[in-house]
Design a protein around this motif. Structure first.
Motif, PDB file in Angstrom:
ATOM      1  N   ARG A   1       0.851  -1.183   0.000  1.00 53.01           N
ATOM      2  CA  ARG A   1       0.000   0.000   0.000  1.00 53.01           C
ATOM      3  C   ARG A   1       0.893   1.242   0.000  1.00 53.01           C
ATOM      4  O   ARG A   1       1.889   1.316   0.729  1.00 53.01           O
ATOM      5  CB  ARG A   1      -0.907  -0.010   1.223  1.00 53.01           C
ATOM      6  CG  ARG A   1      -1.866   1.156   1.347  1.00 53.01           C
ATOM      7  CD  ARG A   1      -2.973   1.138   0.340  1.00 53.01           C
ATOM      8  NE  ARG A   1      -3.787  -0.069   0.454  1.00 53.01           N
ATOM      9  CZ  ARG A   1      -4.790  -0.208   1.313  1.00 53.01           C
ATOM     10  NH1 ARG A   1      -5.089   0.775   2.143  1.00 53.01           N
ATOM     11  NH2 ARG A   1      -5.501  -1.311   1.336  1.00 53.01           N
ATOM     12  N   LEU A   2       0.556   2.226  -0.825  1.00 52.95           N
ATOM     13  CA  LEU A   2       1.313   3.469  -0.933  1.00 52.95           C
ATOM     14  C   LEU A   2       0.368   4.642  -0.728  1.00 52.95           C
ATOM     15  O   LEU A   2      -0.699   4.701  -1.345  1.00 52.95           O
ATOM     16  CB  LEU A   2       1.981   3.567  -2.311  1.00 52.95           C
ATOM     17  CG  LEU A   2       2.710   4.886  -2.628  1.00 52.95           C
ATOM     18  CD1 LEU A   2       3.932   5.055  -1.726  1.00 52.95           C
ATOM     19  CD2 LEU A   2       3.113   4.941  -4.098  1.00 52.95           C
TER      20      LEU A   2
ATOM     21  N   TYR B   1      -2.852   4.004  -2.841  1.00 54.60           N
ATOM     22  CA  TYR B   1      -2.709   3.140  -4.007  1.00 54.60           C
ATOM     23  C   TYR B   1      -2.279   1.737  -3.573  1.00 54.60           C
ATOM     24  O   TYR B   1      -1.456   1.588  -2.661  1.00 54.60           O
ATOM     25  CB  TYR B   1      -1.665   3.712  -4.988  1.00 54.60           C
ATOM     26  CG  TYR B   1      -2.046   5.053  -5.547  1.00 54.60           C
ATOM     27  CD1 TYR B   1      -2.833   5.147  -6.685  1.00 54.60           C
ATOM     28  CD2 TYR B   1      -1.639   6.234  -4.921  1.00 54.60           C
ATOM     29  CE1 TYR B   1      -3.202   6.389  -7.202  1.00 54.60           C
ATOM     30  CE2 TYR B   1      -2.004   7.479  -5.420  1.00 54.60           C
ATOM     31  CZ  TYR B   1      -2.788   7.537  -6.563  1.00 54.60           C
ATOM     32  OH  TYR B   1      -3.154   8.758  -7.064  1.00 54.60           O
ATOM     33  N   HIS B   2      -2.868   0.774  -4.251  1.00 53.15           N
ATOM     34  CA  HIS B   2      -2.428  -0.611  -4.096  1.00 53.15           C
ATOM     35  C   HIS B   2      -1.342  -0.853  -5.144  1.00 53.15           C
ATOM     36  O   HIS B   2      -1.577  -0.685  -6.346  1.00 53.15           O
ATOM     37  CB  HIS B   2      -3.596  -1.574  -4.302  1.00 53.15           C
ATOM     38  CG  HIS B   2      -3.202  -3.015  -4.253  1.00 53.15           C
ATOM     39  ND1 HIS B   2      -3.003  -3.698  -3.074  1.00 53.15           N
ATOM     40  CD2 HIS B   2      -2.949  -3.900  -5.245  1.00 53.15           C
ATOM     41  CE1 HIS B   2      -2.647  -4.932  -3.337  1.00 53.15           C
ATOM     42  NE2 HIS B   2      -2.620  -5.092  -4.655  1.00 53.15           N
ATOM     43  N   VAL B   3      -0.151  -1.236  -4.707  1.00 54.91           N
ATOM     44  CA  VAL B   3       0.995  -1.386  -5.600  1.00 54.91           C
ATOM     45  C   VAL B   3       1.302  -2.866  -5.787  1.00 54.91           C
ATOM     46  O   VAL B   3       1.519  -3.594  -4.809  1.00 54.91           O
ATOM     47  CB  VAL B   3       2.236  -0.664  -5.044  1.00 54.91           C
ATOM     48  CG1 VAL B   3       3.380  -0.733  -6.056  1.00 54.91           C
ATOM     49  CG2 VAL B   3       1.908   0.781  -4.701  1.00 54.91           C
ATOM     50  N   LYS B   4       1.300  -3.295  -7.037  1.00 51.47           N
ATOM     51  CA  LYS B   4       1.643  -4.679  -7.368  1.00 51.47           C
ATOM     52  C   LYS B   4       2.900  -4.690  -8.218  1.00 51.47           C
ATOM     53  O   LYS B   4       2.977  -4.006  -9.240  1.00 51.47           O
ATOM     54  CB  LYS B   4       0.494  -5.358  -8.123  1.00 51.47           C
ATOM     55  CG  LYS B   4       0.751  -6.826  -8.418  1.00 51.47           C
ATOM     56  CD  LYS B   4      -0.458  -7.464  -9.092  1.00 51.47           C
ATOM     57  CE  LYS B   4      -0.198  -8.940  -9.355  1.00 51.47           C
ATOM     58  NZ  LYS B   4      -1.384  -9.583 -10.014  1.00 51.47           N
ATOM     59  N   ILE B   5       3.901  -5.458  -7.783  1.00 45.99           N
ATOM     60  CA  ILE B   5       5.180  -5.550  -8.480  1.00 45.99           C
ATOM     61  C   ILE B   5       5.299  -6.945  -9.090  1.00 45.99           C
ATOM     62  O   ILE B   5       5.220  -7.949  -8.383  1.00 45.99           O
ATOM     63  CB  ILE B   5       6.357  -5.290  -7.519  1.00 45.99           C
ATOM     64  CG1 ILE B   5       6.191  -3.930  -6.832  1.00 45.99           C
ATOM     65  CG2 ILE B   5       7.682  -5.351  -8.267  1.00 45.99           C
ATOM     66  CD1 ILE B   5       7.183  -3.685  -5.719  1.00 45.99           C
ATOM     67  N   SER B   6       5.484  -7.011 -10.411  1.00 45.94           N
ATOM     68  CA  SER B   6       5.610  -8.291 -11.105  1.00 45.94           C
ATOM     69  C   SER B   6       6.866  -8.282 -11.961  1.00 45.94           C
ATOM     70  O   SER B   6       7.264  -7.232 -12.491  1.00 45.94           O
ATOM     71  CB  SER B   6       4.392  -8.564 -11.990  1.00 45.94           C
ATOM     72  OG  SER B   6       3.209  -8.588 -11.227  1.00 45.94           O
ATOM     73  N   HIS B   7       7.487  -9.444 -12.110  1.00 44.94           N
ATOM     74  CA  HIS B   7       8.681  -9.578 -12.929  1.00 44.94           C
ATOM     75  C   HIS B   7       8.314  -9.982 -14.350  1.00 44.94           C
ATOM     76  O   HIS B   7       7.309 -10.678 -14.580  1.00 44.94           O
ATOM     77  CB  HIS B   7       9.622 -10.619 -12.327  1.00 44.94           C
ATOM     78  CG  HIS B   7      10.288 -10.138 -11.062  1.00 44.94           C
ATOM     79  ND1 HIS B   7      11.431 -10.689 -10.561  1.00 44.94           N
ATOM     80  CD2 HIS B   7       9.969  -9.138 -10.202  1.00 44.94           C
ATOM     81  CE1 HIS B   7      11.786 -10.069  -9.461  1.00 44.94           C
ATOM     82  NE2 HIS B   7      10.899  -9.124  -9.217  1.00 44.94           N
ATOM     83  N   ILE B   8       9.124  -9.549 -15.302  1.00 43.90           N
ATOM     84  CA  ILE B   8       8.928  -9.873 -16.717  1.00 43.90           C
ATOM     85  C   ILE B   8      10.045 -10.804 -17.162  1.00 43.90           C
ATOM     86  O   ILE B   8      11.236 -10.516 -16.950  1.00 43.90           O
ATOM     87  CB  ILE B   8       8.932  -8.602 -17.585  1.00 43.90           C
ATOM     88  CG1 ILE B   8       7.915  -7.581 -17.065  1.00 43.90           C
ATOM     89  CG2 ILE B   8       8.644  -8.949 -19.039  1.00 43.90           C
ATOM     90  CD1 ILE B   8       7.992  -6.244 -17.775  1.00 43.90           C
ATOM     91  N   TYR B   9       9.669 -11.932 -17.783  1.00 46.00           N
ATOM     92  CA  TYR B   9      10.638 -12.889 -18.300  1.00 46.00           C
ATOM     93  C   TYR B   9      10.319 -13.175 -19.765  1.00 46.00           C
ATOM     94  O   TYR B   9       9.165 -13.096 -20.196  1.00 46.00           O
ATOM     95  CB  TYR B   9      10.593 -14.205 -17.519  1.00 46.00           C
ATOM     96  CG  TYR B   9      10.920 -14.062 -16.046  1.00 46.00           C
ATOM     97  CD1 TYR B   9      12.232 -14.092 -15.606  1.00 46.00           C
ATOM     98  CD2 TYR B   9       9.910 -13.878 -15.108  1.00 46.00           C
ATOM     99  CE1 TYR B   9      12.533 -13.955 -14.251  1.00 46.00           C
ATOM    100  CE2 TYR B   9      10.190 -13.743 -13.759  1.00 46.00           C
ATOM    101  CZ  TYR B   9      11.509 -13.785 -13.337  1.00 46.00           C
ATOM    102  OH  TYR B   9      11.808 -13.650 -12.008  1.00 46.00           O
ATOM    103  N   ASP B  10      11.359 -13.512 -20.528  1.00 46.19           N
ATOM    104  CA  ASP B  10      11.110 -13.931 -21.902  1.00 46.19           C
ATOM    105  C   ASP B  10      10.824 -15.425 -21.935  1.00 46.19           C
ATOM    106  O   ASP B  10      10.689 -16.071 -20.886  1.00 46.19           O
ATOM    107  CB  ASP B  10      12.305 -13.578 -22.808  1.00 46.19           C
ATOM    108  CG  ASP B  10      13.600 -14.265 -22.379  1.00 46.19           C
ATOM    109  OD1 ASP B  10      13.547 -15.218 -21.558  1.00 46.19           O
ATOM    110  OD2 ASP B  10      14.671 -13.865 -22.865  1.00 46.19           O
ATOM    111  N   LYS B  11      10.711 -16.003 -23.134  1.00 47.68           N
ATOM    112  CA  LYS B  11      10.363 -17.413 -23.255  1.00 47.68           C
ATOM    113  C   LYS B  11      11.422 -18.326 -22.660  1.00 47.68           C
ATOM    114  O   LYS B  11      11.141 -19.457 -22.274  1.00 47.68           O
ATOM    115  CB  LYS B  11      10.143 -17.759 -24.730  1.00 47.68           C
ATOM    116  CG  LYS B  11       8.916 -17.094 -25.321  1.00 47.68           C
ATOM    117  CD  LYS B  11       8.707 -17.511 -26.756  1.00 47.68           C
ATOM    118  CE  LYS B  11       7.446 -16.852 -27.335  1.00 47.68           C
ATOM    119  NZ  LYS B  11       7.225 -17.230 -28.751  1.00 47.68           N
TER     120      LYS B  11
END
Length: 602
Positions: free
Chosen positions: A304-305, A316-326
């Motif tokens: 929460r921010l 604000y509700h803060v969601k952190i997600s990682h990005i990966y390739d195939k």
């Protein structure tokens, strides 16, 4: 000639590739870019197919025929390509019916000028054919003024289209950038080849432009099957990203800003001035080190921010997600900021209301405590005093004795009303003390019957008690007395003067069944359906107008079930009623007793 045959076959391969792309564009897409892509590739296939046969032509008329085939497509290739760019980048204004004629004005005029060139020579001043030349091309061209008008227009369209692509690439999210790059690389090859051809000093140099389409076809075929180029509308994807109500920030693997949408710029003032240059996220969240630590070091997380802007606080509700390739290589992170300000405010209001309700409950508890000490206790004392005085007045005149019996009855009625209300309130709060012990039943029954003495005397009711001595029950004595008093009160209330009431108890194995039978009017079927399960809205007046609260039998049901017993009745209208309840003996009590929660759930 062998070299020319080699070029011939290469151009045929390029033609096949472009026809494949035209087919895929037409079949896979219903949007404008699919339609224009098919037309652009079809026009380019005329160019490469005609040029292939021009290279192996053996006389002038044959070469001129294949040159005409090329010019069926040459004037329109770049315009159709520009329409693809316009569709992909979202500049739909140029696709309106009033604008399209302007875009096609020069191509159509070029088409007309070429096919009428023999009458004015404004497109080609001179055209010579010599199949014996050692150069790859058999044509020697002398270009006219309109050739350069067409060329200038083609490069203007190319420059506008590339500019749109570059601008889109700079603003696009990563998944869209791959497709934009594929379109840029594919379109660049023919233009580069054409530049080489135009800059050549010889008039009969090999035109490399159709060969550039072989590169275009190869890149686009790869893009179609590896990047699903024709299955995604980049401008639509970009539009969704830009119009999201949630703020989105995309970071690269070094935690530098890669892309932000408009909603994110509305949340953070610092992002409005960001020009796309490399900038660390550390500068943006310098005032929130805890969130910054989660972004830099943490895995997938949610938090929460709270931000303070212009005297107001936003949450604000803060969601952190990682990005990966195939291949599961780390590419970056996505931060999603969802505005939950209104939700937080609702929660605060609910909490404030909950606190107020808690205060009201506390006040209600205090009020009932006052009732208990300041009303119930004096009433109990008054009941005892009236019992004593009533005994002293037994020898007094009948009128005085009758009046005092009426007073005694009213005092006891009021006391039982207060007692029932208190018991109901405590049962609702689960605060009634429940302390069962082994008790002999017969004295408790007789004590409860004795409390009814003023009532049964006034109504001339005969009451008999048949409880075998030594019959023990495992019960809370106060609750048991309350159950018996309420059942006896109702029996007296609905029994006519001169009637009878019979109290009986018998042991059945590990339980004792107590019954209260009267000769009254009986219980109606509709009333009896919820007699012990729901609090009645008042009760029917008694035979002499006696009133009630509707709480007595409801409390009897709850208290009997708390002991692990059952309660029921049998009645025939006009023939009286019999109320039954069971209580466990000490041997069976452990397995039958219930909690307040269990009783309330029934």
């Amino acid at each position: 000639m062998d070299f020319r045959m080699g070029m011939f076959f290469i151009l045929l391969v390029a033609t096949v590739l472009m026809l494949m792309i035209a087919y895929l564009s037409y079949r896979k897409r219903k949007q404008n870019e699919g339609k224009y892509g098919a037309l652009a590739m079809l026009a380019a296939s005329f160019y490469s197919f005609g040029y292939a046969f021009e290279l192996i032509s053996v006389h002038l008329d044959q070469a001129k025929f294949w040159l005409k085939v090329q010019y069926i497509g040459i004037p329109f290739i770049t315009t159709f390509w520009l329409l693809i760019v316009i569709s992909y980048t979202g500049h739909h204004f140029f696709l309106k019916k009033k604008v399209l004629p302007f875009l096609f004005a020069i191509p159509i005029l070029t088409f007309i000028m070429y096919f009428t060139n023999d009458s004015h020579y404004l497109y080609y001043r001179d055209l010579l054919f010599d199949p014996g030349l050692s150069e790859p091309s058999t044509f020697i061209f002398s270009k006219g003024p309109f050739y350069w008008v067409h060329t200038a227009y083609v490069y203007l369209e190319a420059a506008v289209g590339m500019g749109m692509f570059v601008r889109m690439y700079a603003k696009a999210v990563p998944i869209v950038r791959k497709q934009v790059l594929m379109l840029i690389f594919g379109a660049s090859a023919p233009w580069l080849c054409n530049i080489v051809y135009l800059l050549s000093a010889d008039g009969n140099s090999l035109d490399l432009t159709p060969f550039g389409f072989l590169v275009t076809g190869s890149i686009y075929i790869w893009g179609i099957y590896r990047l699903n180029m024709l299955r995604l509308v980049p401008v639509a994807y970009q539009q969704v990203f830009e119009t999201m109500q949630d703020g989105v920030i995309i970071l690269d693997y070094d935690h530098n800003l890669s892309h932000v949408n408009e909603a994110a710029k509305g949340i953070f003032e610092e992002l409005k001035a960001w020009d796309g240059q490399t900038q660390s996220i550390a500068a943006l969240f310098a005032s929130n080190p805890q969130l910054l630590a989660k972004i830099v070091d943490g895995e997938h997380s949610e938090s929460r921010l709270s931000l303070h802007k212009e005297g107001e606080t936003s949450h604000y509700h803060v969601k952190i997600s990682h990005i990966y390739d195939k291949s599961q290589n780390f590419l970056g992170k996505v931060l999603i900021f969802s505005d939950v300000t209104q939700v937080v405010r609702y929660q605060e209001e609910l909490l404030a209301n909950a606190n107020q309700l808690e205060e009201l409950h506390a006040f209600k508890d205090k009020a009932f405590a006052i009732v208990t000490h300041d009303i119930r206790d004096p009433l109990a004392m008054l009941v005892n005093l009236t019992d004593i005085i009533e005994g002293d007045l037994m020898d007094a005149g009948k009128e005085e004795s009758r009046i005092f019996q009426e007073i005694n009855k009213k005092v006891k009625d009021t006391y039982w009303l207060v007692e029932n209300l208190l018991n109901w309130f405590r049962s609702q709060r689960g605060k009634i003390n429940f302390h069962p012990l082994v008790w002999e039943l017969e004295p408790i029954v007789r004590q409860s019957a004795k409390a009814m003495h003023p009532r049964i005397t006034m109504k001339d009711i005969q009451m008999t008690v048949a409880v075998q001595g030594g019959t023990n029950v495992y019960a809370d004595k106060d609750m048991l007395g309350m159950i018996l008093r309420n059942l006896l009160f109702n029996a007296v209330k609905y029994t006519e003067a001169g009637g009878h009431i019979h109290v009986h108890a018998r042991r059945n194995g590990t339980s004792v069944t107590v019954s209260v039978q009267d000769s009254g009017a009986g219980v109606g079927r509709e009333v009896g359906k919820s007699l012990f399960d729901e609090m009645q809205q008042g009760s029917e007046p008694g035979t002499e107008g006696e009133s009630g609260t509707g709480l007595g039998l409801y409390l009897c049901g709850k208290f009997v079930r708390l002991h692990g017993g059952d309660i029921w009745y049998e009645a025939r209208p006009g023939e009286g009623s019999t109320f039954f309840f069971t209580l466990p003996t000490h041997e069976a009590a452990a397995g039958l007793q219930r909690t307040w929660k269990e009783v309330d759930a029934e």
